[in-house]
Design an enzyme around this catalytic site. Structure first.
Site, PDB file in Angstrom:
ATOM      1  N   ARG A  83      53.908  67.138  42.815  1.00  7.43           N
ATOM      2  CA  ARG A  83      53.529  65.735  42.986  1.00  7.43           C
ATOM      3  C   ARG A  83      52.484  65.541  44.064  1.00  7.43           C
ATOM      4  NH1 ARG A  83      58.564  63.007  40.816  1.00  7.43           N
ATOM      5  NH2 ARG A  83      58.266  60.799  41.139  1.00  7.43           N
ATOM      6  N   ARG A 139      56.219  54.011  44.447  1.00  7.74           N
ATOM      7  CA  ARG A 139      56.093  55.247  43.666  1.00  7.74           C
ATOM      8  C   ARG A 139      54.788  55.249  42.861  1.00  7.74           C
ATOM      9  NH1 ARG A 139      61.421  54.420  42.072  1.00  7.74           N
ATOM     10  NH2 ARG A 139      61.162  54.913  39.887  1.00  7.74           N
TER      11      ARG A 139
HETATM   12  P1  ADP Z   1      60.235  58.561  38.896  1.00  4.72           P
HETATM   13  O1  ADP Z   1      59.392  59.408  37.988  1.00  4.72           O
HETATM   14  O2  ADP Z   1      60.699  57.294  38.255  1.00  4.72           O
HETATM   15  O3  ADP Z   1      59.650  58.369  40.270  1.00  4.72           O
HETATM   16  P2  ADP Z   1      61.880  60.803  39.474  1.00  4.72           P
HETATM   17  O4  ADP Z   1      63.220  60.925  38.887  1.00  4.72           O
HETATM   18  O5  ADP Z   1      60.828  61.758  39.047  1.00  4.72           O
HETATM   19  O6  ADP Z   1      61.543  59.324  39.149  1.00  4.72           O
HETATM   20  O7  ADP Z   1      61.946  60.881  41.074  1.00  4.72           O
HETATM   21  C1  ADP Z   1      62.809  60.052  41.839  1.00  4.72           C
HETATM   22  C2  ADP Z   1      62.555  60.284  43.329  1.00  4.72           C
HETATM   23  O8  ADP Z   1      62.877  61.662  43.676  1.00  4.72           O
HETATM   24  C3  ADP Z   1      61.106  60.116  43.813  1.00  4.72           C
HETATM   25  O9  ADP Z   1      60.783  58.779  44.104  1.00  4.72           O
HETATM   26  C4  ADP Z   1      61.099  60.997  45.067  1.00  4.72           C
HETATM   27  O10 ADP Z   1      61.672  60.348  46.163  1.00  4.72           O
HETATM   28  C5  ADP Z   1      61.991  62.154  44.671  1.00  4.72           C
HETATM   29  N1  ADP Z   1      61.194  63.267  44.117  1.00  4.72           N
HETATM   30  C6  ADP Z   1      61.177  63.693  42.828  1.00  4.72           C
HETATM   31  N2  ADP Z   1      60.318  64.709  42.659  1.00  4.72           N
HETATM   32  C7  ADP Z   1      59.765  64.932  43.885  1.00  4.72           C
HETATM   33  C8  ADP Z   1      58.806  65.834  44.394  1.00  4.72           C
HETATM   34  N3  ADP Z   1      58.200  66.730  43.597  1.00  4.72           N
HETATM   35  N4  ADP Z   1      58.487  65.776  45.709  1.00  4.72           N
HETATM   36  C9  ADP Z   1      59.071  64.910  46.524  1.00  4.72           C
HETATM   37  N5  ADP Z   1      59.974  64.009  46.118  1.00  4.72           N
HETATM   38  C10 ADP Z   1      60.329  64.013  44.821  1.00  4.72           C
END
Ligand code: ADP
Length: 185
Positions: A83, A139
């Protein structure tokens, strides 16, 4: 890759079925830990609730650990990782250490109006704690600032497959499978 609401989780699960590989979602792993009230979960929740990224040190170790498990040996699809630029570098290192290469990077696209409509519906149906208006906006901003620019680098490596995420779920899966087939040759 794709912004929140583009359908990554849904499509990752369908692709995992199609290709008989595992789908690994960092968001799901964080949510399972939050639910189980583990140390990782307690830490992650401080960030996920606000829509912020969980610190790289935590996320990277978690992904390295997950990718070292036996069930990923016949293939995997990552959902929600990498990300940011540091995570791209770390993923490269992890894959190098494990002796693997990426076959492709799928980017699911959708306009902001559609995303916000889908996320509002998801908030209603699933009641995810991080689907508040503020966290969603945060986000989407982080996605635009830190994640979307990463696709250019994957494009330069000839790995990028861009797919329109608007339409029926089945339709989008078909588009992905076709585009991937063209990409993989
Ligand atoms: P969405 O795609 O709706 O944001 P996710 O389920 O992918 O939902 O992620 C939820 C939360 O988990 C993010 O807002 C973040 O806080 C955390 N998260 C997920 N993937 C990562 C990542 N690669 N790096 C840092 N935080 C992450």
């Amino acid at each position: 890759m794709g912004p929140q609401g583009a359908g990554k989780g849904t499509q990752a699960a369908r692709l995992a079925d199609t290709f008989e590989i595992v789908a690994i979602s960092t968001g799901d792993i964080f949510r399972a830990n939050i639910k189980g009230e583990t140390e990782l979960g307690k830490l992650a929740q401080e960030y996920t609730n606000k829509g912020e990224l969980v610190p790289d040190s935590v996320t990277n170790d978690m992904v390295r650990d997950r990718l070292s498990q036996d069930d990923v040996k016949s293939g995997f699809i990552l959902d929600g990782y990498p990300r940011n630029a540091a995570q791209v570098t770390e993923l490269d290192a992890i894959l190098r250490d494990l002796g693997w290469e990426l076959d492709g990077v799928i980017e699911l696209t959708a306009d902001r109006g559609e995303l916000l409509a889908r996320l509002a519906k998801r908030a209603e149906l699933e009641g995810r704690e991080d689907d508040t208006e503020d966290a969603i906006a945060r986000r989407l901003d982080i996605y635009g600032e830190q994640t979307a620019p990463l696709t250019a680098a994957y494009g330069e490596r000839n790995l990028l497959v861009q797919v329109d995420g608007i339409g029926e779920v089945e339709e989008v899966t078909e588009r992905i499978v076709k585009s991937l087939a063209a990409q993989l040759g």
